[in-house]
Design a protein around this motif. Structure first.
Motif: not given
Lengths: 501, 320
Positions: A138-143, A145, A267, A321-323, A330, A343-345
């Motif tokens: 998930v973290l690889e996908f920024g604005p 991407e 996301p 990730l808790g996100i 949510a 909630p979190g990692p």
């Protein structure tokens, strides 16, 4: 991963009260999903306070079941009435309603249910086995991407417009235009809002969708009253699909399920995007492209498998990730917080038992969906026996309630009716609303991510090529784009010529 | 039949809070206007505080969600169209409540048309970077910004939000220049920092606390008066001679000119809440930083913030 936690979660889920509440949750979800305008998010928020008094496992299971149920049920009205019950079911209309017109509503609904089941199950299993692994992705996908994904999504307009290029592009362009209404995220000022506070945060996509699909359909039904109805008055075909048929659709369902999981994971994209991606890929891989849009069963299976697979996909960043991956997840996170869990990692480790309960609940809910869904769908099919005039009035009423309920706003009801009038004109002018829907969904994503990318990349376009993921996605987009133009056919014939010589 | 069932579902859901009658002078039911979608931050406050308030005041709370225009629609409704008899209140998020109309002239309400009742939560600002970030201290980050002004990318929750303004406040106090990247909410901004897509994110402690605990995010500094009990090792910006204290607060306000008795009842209820052990424990478990400020003090807090943010906006408006 700790096996004890996984099994603990499983035993939590498999209690009698739990199973009965899962069934109830599924039923509620089916009901909410079937109604245009009522969304899973809304129902989850309403149900949340009810779960405070329940055991954590029970409450979570019920919420998860509702989410799963609603993700399927959007297709019921989409197939029977050409009115998608949820935004994610808009793509199902494309082939679902033509099937219904040909008297094959039962078949379409059955395929939709089973595809949803398989899609949901796939994502549940992915959640159970690979959540931490996928969570990192998930973290690889920024604005940057996300922008590439939006561009890729835009090419779907091209494939939807085949045969009617100009109306298709017009429709897509209009969608993009409408999506620019509202706050400019980089300056904080409202655009094209005409000083109307109700437009400051833009036009709610669901409001536009209800208007574009449902109102024209109601008007068309009224026009038809008196003339012999085209829809078969009784469902003669069976609801449960043949094994051979499912087998044939399996590659499609698997592919769509993966698309759903991936889209849910990222996301900023959800079921509404996933279903179009899956539909488009089903068409691309099909040997019989021309039959899409005219009642190809693969065009029902793909979006339905995808939008149910989003449920598990969206839960992956939530759990790893808790996100939260979507507004619905949510609220599920909120349900965890009420149980005293921050909630979190650490959800998979410190609070493993409750998290695995949630995951098992998603899997269990898919089985509940199959059982409850079959009965519920059988009931819904009764709609086709009601005279068109009545159905039309019911659709309009539901549209008004639904569009009001989204933001508790009467302004939205007026907006919905305006989109309805426009949608009616589009039908008469033979312009498909589907490209417009794509524009509406992806326009805001594309604009925001583009602006963020430009800020991050110091106004240089190279920023898109520095990211391998974005580069690959953009290349695929370019290919898809060329595929929809005469250029591609020209190259193809050139190859053929060379080969024959 | 379906519609009946639907209304029934909505009715039961709305009538959820425990039924009770009596002590609140104005009414036995209070409508709470919420400017954001169910499941968001202000809803979290409602779910946390209202069960206790309902007990204290002996009233039912009915939440009405009116999302749109970053809360603006609900607050306009509160200021302009709600009965001022104490039956309608709203969750007011500061500084958003003021920055909304400071930034947009078209926004019609202002805080003079409200009766601030009490602030409940203040979530202090925090500067976080991803775990693989080369910056380990706030000095590292600022040095990088000094070397090449305008290239260090700082995420915020959106133009007009508290993080956006606190970034500007830091810029003004330090003379540095950052590239401010707006996201849609605190979550996406934190995710981008986690993935190394941006250099740092100005965020809020309550949002990223568990990611800090797990090591996915490194906290560089908090924007509070003093170090926080939750993060004792993280310095404040004040320690670094940058006098910026900011955060995002949520409380309750009523329309202007509500009856004095009703106002007093409400204020007393929040004062009782501030002492309520069970409530405080539950808030702590959920990483909510309780900051109950009632009546005139809350009013003062709001007017102070209004003039501060007004000043900042006037200065930066043209290059925003």
């Amino acid at each position: 991963m700790d096996l004890a936690l996984i099994l603990g979660g499983l035993t939590n889920v498999l209690s009698l009260t739990n199973i009965s509440l899962v069934l109830l949750g599924t039923l509620l979800g089916l009901f909410v999903g079937a109604m245009p305008g009522l969304s899973a998010t809304m129902a989850l928020a309403l149900l949340l306070p009810l779960t405070f008094t329940l055991e954590p496992a029970t409450g979570l299971s019920m919420l998860a079941a509702l989410y799963v149920g609603a993700s399927y049920a959007g297709s019921i009205a989409a197939i029977l009435l050409r009115t998608p019950g949820t935004p994610a079911a808009a793509a199902t209309v494309m082939d679902g309603y033509p099937l219904s017109e040909q008297g094959q509503a039962g078949k379409a609904l059955g395929i939709s249910l089973f595809s949803s089941f398989f899609g949901g199950l796939m994502s549940g299993v992915a959640l159970l086995t690979a959540a931490p692994l996928l969570g990192v992705m998930v973290l690889e996908f920024g604005p940057v991407e996300l922008f590439a994904i939006a561009v890729l999504g835009m090419t779907i307009i091209g494939s939807l417009s085949q045969g009617s290029v100009v109306p298709g592009l017009l429709s897509g362009g209009l969608g993009l235009l409408v999506s620019t209404v509202g706050m400019d995220t980089t300056t904080g000022t409202p655009r094209m809002a005409f000083g109307n506070i109700n437009l400051f945060s833009g036009i709610d996509f669901t409001v536009a969708l209800i208007g574009l699909f449902s109102v024209p359909q109601a008007l068309l039904l009224i026009e038809k009253t008196g003339s012999p109805s085209k829809v078969a008055s009784a469902i003669k075909d069976r609801l449960v699909p043949k094994v051979s048929e499912l087998k044939r659709l399996m590659p499609n369902i698997l592919r769509s399920g993966c698309i759903g999981i991936a889209t849910g994971l990222i996301p900023g994209t959800g079921g509404d995007t996933a279903s179009w991606f899956a539909y488009n890929e089903a068409k691309r891989f099909s040997k019989d492209k021309a039959s899409f849009g005219k009642g190809n069963i693969a065009g029902v299976a793909a979006p339905e498998a995808a939008n149910n697979a989003v449920v598990g996909g969206a839960l992956i960043p939530t759990i790893a990730l808790g996100i939260p991956g979507s507004s619905s997840t949510a609220i599920l996170l909120g349900a965890l917080m009420v149980q005293g869990i921050l909630p979190g990692p650490n959800l998979l480790t410190d609070h493993g038992e409750i998290t695995f309960t949630l995951i098992w609940a998603v899997i269990l809910a898919n089985f509940a969906l199959l059982v409850v869904g079959l009965m519920f769908t059988k009931l819904c099919v009764g709609v086709t026996r009601i005279p068109d005039g009545f159905v039309a009035c019911a659709i309009i009423t539901l549209c008004i309630i639904g569009s009001f309920a989204i933001n508790n706003s009467f302004f939205d009801v007026g907006l919905m009716l305006a989109f309805g009038a426009f949608g009616y004109w589009m039908v008469k002018a033979d312009i498909s609303p589907a490209p417009m829907v794509i524009g509406l969904i992806l326009g805001p994503v594309m604009e925001k991510s583009y602006k963020q990318s430009m800020l991050i990349g110091q106004d240089s376009f190279w920023v898109f090529l520095e990211s391998p993921i974005a580069t690959v996605l953009l290349l695929i987009a370019l290919l898809s784009f060329l595929q929809a133009t005469p250029f591609f056919r020209w190259i193809k014939s050139l190859f053929k010529m060379i080969r024959t010589q | 039949m379906k519609i009946k069932l639907l209304t029934a579902t909505i009715m039961t859901a709305m009538a959820l809070p425990i039924t009770a009658h009596g002590e609140y002078s104005a009414s036995d039911e209070i409508t709470v206007l919420q400017g954001f979608k169910a499941g968001g931050g202000s809803d979290a406050l409602a779910q946390l505080a209202q069960p206790y308030l309902s007990d204290i005041l002996d009233v039912d709370f009915v939440n009405e969600y009116i999302p749109g225009a970053t809360g603006g629609i609900a607050w306009t409704r509160l200021a302009k169209q709600s009965p001022n008899d104490g039956t309608v209140i709203s969750i007011t998020n500061t500084p958003m409540l003021m920055t909304n109309y400071i930034i947009n002239e078209e926004m019609q309400y202002n805080v003079d048309e409200l009766t601030p009742i009490a602030n409940v939560i203040t979530d202090p600002g925090v500067i976080v970077v991803g775990e693989d970030s080369p910056y380990d201290t706030v000095e590292d980050l600022f040095e990088a910004a000094e070397e090449s002004p305008g290239t260090v990318t700082i995420g915020n929750s959106g133009v007009g939000g508290d993080d956006y303004f606190s970034t500007i406040m830091v810029e003004r106090a330090s003379g540095l220049k950052f590239e401010k990247v707006p996201f849609e909410g605190d979550g996406p901004s934190a995710t981008a920092a986690m993935g190394g897509k941006i250099d740092a994110s100005f965020n809020n402690v309550g949002i990223v606390y568990s990611q800090i605990q797990s090591g996915d995010l490194k906290p560089l500094a908090v924007l509070a008066e003093e170090r926080l009990d939750m993060l004792p090792d993280v310095p404040t910006l004040k320690e670094k001679d940058i006098d910026v204290v900011a955060g995002s607060s949520r409380g309750y306000s009523a329309p202007a000119d509500i009856p004095d008795e009703a106002r007093q009842d409400l204020i007393e209820a929040f004062e009782e809440l501030a002492e309520h052990e069970e409530f405080l424990q539950k808030a702590e478990d959920s990483a909510f930083n309780i900051d109950i400020v009632t009546g005139e003090d809350y009013e003062q807090m709001i007017t102070d913030m209004e003039s501060e943010y007004q000043d900042i906006w006037e200065e930066v408006e043209d290059d925003a």
